[in-house]
Design a protein around this motif. Structure first.
Motif, PDB file in Angstrom:
ATOM      1  N   ASP A   1       0.829  -1.203   0.000  1.00 52.58           N
ATOM      2  CA  ASP A   1       0.000   0.000   0.000  1.00 52.58           C
ATOM      3  C   ASP A   1       0.866   1.256   0.000  1.00 52.58           C
ATOM      4  OD1 ASP A   1      -2.399  -1.307  -0.028  1.00 52.58           O
ATOM      5  OD2 ASP A   1      -2.619  -1.350   2.142  1.00 52.58           O
TER       6      ASP A   1
ATOM      7  N   LEU B   1       3.601   1.797  -1.579  1.00 56.27           N
ATOM      8  CA  LEU B   1       4.141   2.146  -2.902  1.00 56.27           C
ATOM      9  C   LEU B   1       3.248   3.216  -3.495  1.00 56.27           C
ATOM     10  CD1 LEU B   1       5.031  -1.151  -4.778  1.00 56.27           C
ATOM     11  CD2 LEU B   1       6.573   0.516  -3.802  1.00 56.27           C
TER      12      LEU B   1
ATOM     13  N   TYR C   1       5.379   5.441  -9.529  1.00 54.14           N
ATOM     14  CA  TYR C   1       5.144   4.715 -10.778  1.00 54.14           C
ATOM     15  C   TYR C   1       5.070   5.698 -11.946  1.00 54.14           C
ATOM     16  CZ  TYR C   1       3.287   1.465 -14.141  1.00 54.14           C
ATOM     17  OH  TYR C   1       3.124   0.693 -15.248  1.00 54.14           O
TER      18      TYR C   1
ATOM     19  N   ARG D   1      -7.012   1.005   4.684  1.00 55.23           N
ATOM     20  CA  ARG D   1      -5.817   1.650   4.145  1.00 55.23           C
ATOM     21  C   ARG D   1      -6.086   2.212   2.749  1.00 55.23           C
ATOM     22  NH1 ARG D   1      -0.528   1.545   6.408  1.00 55.23           N
ATOM     23  NH2 ARG D   1      -1.347   0.719   8.319  1.00 55.23           N
ATOM     24  N   PRO D   2      -5.625   3.444   2.457  1.00 57.95           N
ATOM     25  CA  PRO D   2      -5.802   3.987   1.121  1.00 57.95           C
ATOM     26  C   PRO D   2      -5.004   3.179   0.118  1.00 57.95           C
ATOM     27  CG  PRO D   2      -4.273   5.320   2.352  1.00 57.95           C
ATOM     28  CD  PRO D   2      -4.830   4.301   3.302  1.00 57.95           C
ATOM     29  N   ARG D   3      -5.353   3.323  -1.107  1.00 56.95           N
ATOM     30  CA  ARG D   3      -4.769   2.479  -2.116  1.00 56.95           C
ATOM     31  C   ARG D   3      -3.382   2.935  -2.543  1.00 56.95           C
ATOM     32  NH1 ARG D   3      -6.930   0.987  -8.082  1.00 56.95           N
ATOM     33  NH2 ARG D   3      -5.142  -0.292  -8.472  1.00 56.95           N
ATOM     34  N   GLY D   4      -2.465   1.995  -2.671  1.00 53.75           N
ATOM     35  CA  GLY D   4      -1.156   2.287  -3.242  1.00 53.75           C
ATOM     36  C   GLY D   4      -1.210   1.940  -4.713  1.00 53.75           C
ATOM     37  N   VAL D   5      -0.049   1.863  -5.379  1.00 57.84           N
ATOM     38  CA  VAL D   5      -0.099   1.514  -6.781  1.00 57.84           C
ATOM     39  C   VAL D   5      -0.229   0.033  -6.986  1.00 57.84           C
ATOM     40  CG1 VAL D   5       0.860   3.035  -8.472  1.00 57.84           C
ATOM     41  CG2 VAL D   5       2.342   2.049  -6.714  1.00 57.84           C
ATOM     42  N   GLY D   6       0.659  -0.702  -6.320  1.00 56.66           N
ATOM     43  CA  GLY D   6       0.712  -2.118  -6.604  1.00 56.66           C
ATOM     44  C   GLY D   6       1.075  -2.338  -8.055  1.00 56.66           C
ATOM     45  N   GLY D   7       1.623  -1.366  -8.728  1.00 58.93           N
ATOM     46  CA  GLY D   7       2.183  -1.595 -10.059  1.00 58.93           C
ATOM     47  C   GLY D   7       1.550  -0.893 -11.229  1.00 58.93           C
ATOM     48  N   GLY D   8       0.878   0.218 -11.053  1.00 57.93           N
ATOM     49  CA  GLY D   8       0.464   0.944 -12.246  1.00 57.93           C
ATOM     50  C   GLY D   8      -1.023   1.126 -12.326  1.00 57.93           C
ATOM     51  N   ARG D   9      -1.435   2.095 -13.102  1.00 56.38           N
ATOM     52  CA  ARG D   9      -2.839   2.464 -13.082  1.00 56.38           C
ATOM     53  C   ARG D   9      -3.684   1.527 -13.937  1.00 56.38           C
ATOM     54  NH1 ARG D   9      -3.155   8.521 -13.559  1.00 56.38           N
ATOM     55  NH2 ARG D   9      -2.866   8.522 -11.332  1.00 56.38           N
ATOM     56  N   ARG D  10      -3.290   1.407 -15.203  1.00 56.59           N
ATOM     57  CA  ARG D  10      -4.086   0.559 -16.078  1.00 56.59           C
ATOM     58  C   ARG D  10      -3.450  -0.828 -16.167  1.00 56.59           C
ATOM     59  NH1 ARG D  10      -3.414   4.029 -19.731  1.00 56.59           N
ATOM     60  NH2 ARG D  10      -4.397   5.844 -18.837  1.00 56.59           N
ATOM     61  N   PRO D  11      -4.121  -1.851 -15.655  1.00 56.27           N
ATOM     62  CA  PRO D  11      -3.524  -3.189 -15.684  1.00 56.27           C
ATOM     63  C   PRO D  11      -3.525  -3.756 -17.101  1.00 56.27           C
ATOM     64  CG  PRO D  11      -5.730  -3.284 -14.755  1.00 56.27           C
ATOM     65  CD  PRO D  11      -5.449  -1.853 -15.025  1.00 56.27           C
TER      66      PRO D  11
ATOM     67  N   GLN E   1      -1.429  -8.805 -16.601  1.00 54.56           N
ATOM     68  CA  GLN E   1      -1.496  -8.574 -15.151  1.00 54.56           C
ATOM     69  C   GLN E   1      -2.842  -8.981 -14.591  1.00 54.56           C
ATOM     70  OE1 GLN E   1      -0.504  -4.504 -14.410  1.00 54.56           O
ATOM     71  NE2 GLN E   1       1.658  -4.961 -14.102  1.00 54.56           N
TER      72      GLN E   1
ATOM     73  N   ALA F   1      -3.030 -12.665 -14.383  1.00 54.00           N
ATOM     74  CA  ALA F   1      -2.147 -13.137 -13.311  1.00 54.00           C
ATOM     75  C   ALA F   1      -2.813 -12.927 -11.961  1.00 54.00           C
ATOM     76  CB  ALA F   1      -0.819 -12.390 -13.356  1.00 54.00           C
ATOM     77  N   ARG F   2      -3.442 -11.756 -11.816  1.00 54.61           N
ATOM     78  CA  ARG F   2      -4.088 -11.434 -10.542  1.00 54.61           C
ATOM     79  C   ARG F   2      -5.213 -12.427 -10.251  1.00 54.61           C
ATOM     80  NH1 ARG F   2      -8.390  -7.472  -9.314  1.00 54.61           N
ATOM     81  NH2 ARG F   2      -8.372  -7.357  -7.040  1.00 54.61           N
TER      82      ARG F   2
END
Lengths: 311, 297
Positions: free
Chosen positions: A199, A201, A206, B22-32, B36, B39-40
């Motif tokens: 969270d 990150l 990015y 918890r607020p959202r982090g990226v976890g790897g980018g906006r548009r999957p 991805q 995989a998810r």
């Protein structure tokens, strides 16, 4: 003992405590009274946390009548059953820490990508809390219901698929069985511990990487990966101590013998005391404290680095 | 909500209430990318399947009737099992004592360190997180002689299974500390205490009637975690030979595995519902806290 070692990496609490007690005497009455209010809390922990730890430590180094001896501790290195139990425990903890960290880490990534307050997230977190922290005996029964002699999976493989793969359900009492059942509580713990790091990150990082022409792969290689590495390592160590200290699940599952260090300690408390070995159980417990403390110190050092990026 | 600096052990006792909101982090980018996304989904199916399979097996196992039929007999039988009822009753009583004792021990101490002796905050935090480094199985070795002494010298009270509350309080300290601490950090306790004191309230009134209502989300979260911990505790009660819920489930497992699986599943579902409740309340609590920051209060 654990006091100073685990606390050292942070601002040394020992030093703070020293200042406080030293100051109390020299300060005016009002200052001293402020500290007096904390006495009940310290007294309680002294009786129910520090005293038991001291009883273990002192007992491990004395005979039943209080004479100092190293015989109990020597058992840790010479008695083959004890040595085997510790080795088995460590192997099991390493195997399940890695399995739990990889699978739990992937699950955490999949959950972090979902909606911030979504149903999936709340469901997975609550379920993880239950399985990681309150499972114990119940997880052993869950495992038996699935893989035991009359378990769902065993019967399905035997009667529906006609595969004799798991028909002989004795594997559940061996190393493989323990790995499978321990991983049930390692994955959820990994999720709970690792999710805050994911969270943390930030989208800006990015975007910054992308605006400089970085791909998703290069973001993970050069930014995300290095930031998460300490958290991941820390979680791995935490999972190790979690498996190493676990007692209830194994105790409920294994009824013959004591292949694990925690089961050895349990057995030493339950069985008849052999003359001359009254305090061997305490030596085993001391051995566990030493191993867990060493791992927790390394964990604390790594966590200090990890917390730089996680808010 | 900020993670406390210099508390390296604290992440080991995560605050489940806070985690859920918890607020959202990226976890790897906006548009999957499609890769991805698949995989998810694959990860979710495999890992949740792995965790869910034994739970489903419990449901299947505990509802087995004669000749392949389904029946709820095991669930009916668990309501008539005296050992089980005794175990549940004992565990619930211990849970109440643990929650009350934990709050009485922790809330005044934590409020006091924030308001009066901030330099002791680290020490209190460290002591609260210390049980993480001392496994329950080790604690029970050292606590055995103390309980033997209590049993011999304190009469019926000392020998009662309810004394397990003493040790359960220690076991839940790391989680309770984290939950209460995150609430306490979000309010200005010093100002609240000064205001209350200047209006003539004593310290007990200030702590329990002024500060406590403002940290109720953390207190509730800590209490629920403590209840779940007590209901799930096996190591210490079994080795000190007290008949609690988990000990009853374990003993039942040898005689009637169907009932013991039914009880286990019910207990897990009950704990799950408790945690969903704190996740909801924890999220709601944070909204309250933002309002508290307004000077108007």
């Amino acid at each position: 003992m654990t006091d100073s070692t685990v606390g050292a990496p942070a601002q040394p609490p020992a030093q703070t405590a020293g200042l406080a007690s030293g100051g109390a005497g020299s300060r005016r009455f009002r200052g001293a009274r402020n500290y007096l209010a904390l006495i009940p809390f310290h007294l309680y922990l002294a009786v129910f946390l520090i005293l038991p730890t001291l009883i273990v430590a002192i007992g491990a180094l004395t005979t039943a009548d209080g004479t100092p001896t190293l015989d109990n501790v020597t058992v840790l290195f010479t008695d083959p059953t004890v040595v085997d139990a510790f080795v088995y425990s460590i192997q099991l903890s390493i195997a399940t820490a890695i399995a739990g960290a990889v699978l739990g880490g992937l699950l955490a990534w999949a959950v972090a990508r979902g909606k911030p307050n979504g149903l999936l997230r709340q469901f997975v977190i609550a379920a993880s809390g239950v399985l990681a922290q309150f499972g114990g005996v119940m997880l052993a029964f869950a495992f038996l219901a699935a893989f035991g002699f009359n378990g769902l999976v065993t019967i399905f493989l035997r009667d529906t698929l006609h595969l004799d793969l798991l028909t002989d359900a004795t594997w559940i009492y061996g190393f493989a069985g323990l790995v499978v059942v321990y991983t049930y509580f390692q994955i959820p713990l990994m999720l709970i511990v690792f999710l805050p790091s994911l969270d943390g990150l930030r989208q800006e990082w990015y975007d910054a990487s992308a605006s400089l022409g970085g791909s998703s792969g290069s973001f993970w290689r050069h930014v995300g990966g290095p930031i998460l590495a300490p958290s991941f390592l820390g979680a791995l160590l935490l999972l190790f101590t979690n498996a190493f200290s676990a007692y209830a699940t194994a105790a409920a599952l294994i009824s013959q013998g004591s292949p694990l260090a925690t089961l050895q300690i349990g057995a030493s408390l339950q069985s008849e005391v052999v003359i001359g070995r009254e305090n061997v159980g305490k030596a085993l417990a001391l051995g566990m404290i030493v191993i867990v403390s060493v791992v927790m110190v390394i964990y604390a050092l790594i966590q200090r680095r990890a917390s730089r990026w996680v808010r | 909500m900020t993670a406390s600096p210099g508390a390296p052990l604290s992440a080991a006792a995560p605050d489940i209430g806070a985690l859920a909101a918890r607020p959202r982090g990226v976890g790897g980018g906006r548009r999957p990318s499609p890769l991805q996304r698949s995989a998810r989904i694959a990860i979710l199916v495999i890992v949740i399947g792995y965790l869910g399979l034994p739970l489903f097996a419990m449901l299947e196992f505990s509802t087995r009737g004669n000749y392949g039929s389904r029946s709820l007999d095991s669930y009916a039988a668990m309501l008539n099992n005296q050992d089980l009822i005794d175990g549940v009753t004992t565990s619930l009583q211990i849970a109440v004592l643990t929650v009350v004792g934990m709050l009485l021990l922790l809330v005044p101490t934590m409020v006091w360190t924030v308001v009066r002796v901030p330099r002791m905050r680290r020490v209190v935090e460290f002591l609260c997180l210390l049980p993480l480094a001392i496994p329950a199985i080790v604690l029970v070795v050292g606590i055995g002689p103390i309980y033997r002494w209590m049993g011999q010298h304190l009469g019926a009270v000392g020998a009662s299974p309810l004394t397990l509350a003493f040790i359960d309080i220690v076991l839940c300290l790391p989680f309770a500390y984290r939950a209460i601490d995150s609430s306490l950090r979000s309010i200005d306790s010093a100002t609240l205490a000064d205001a209350s004191r200047s209006l003539g309230a004593g310290w007990p009134r200030t702590i329990f009637q002024v500060i406590l209502p403002n940290i109720r989300a953390g207190v509730l979260s800590a209490s629920v975690l403590a209840i779940a911990l007590v209901l799930g505790e096996y190591t210490i009660s079994s080795l000190l030979s007290f008949n609690t819920l988990q000990v009853a489930i374990y003993l039942l497992g040898g005689r009637d595995p169907f009932i013991s699986v039914a009880v286990s599943l019910s207990a897990l579902v009950f704990a799950f519902i408790l945690l969903i409740v704190i996740a909801r309340v924890g999220g709601g609590g944070r909204r309250d806290q933002r309002e508290v920051e307004e000077p108007a209060t």
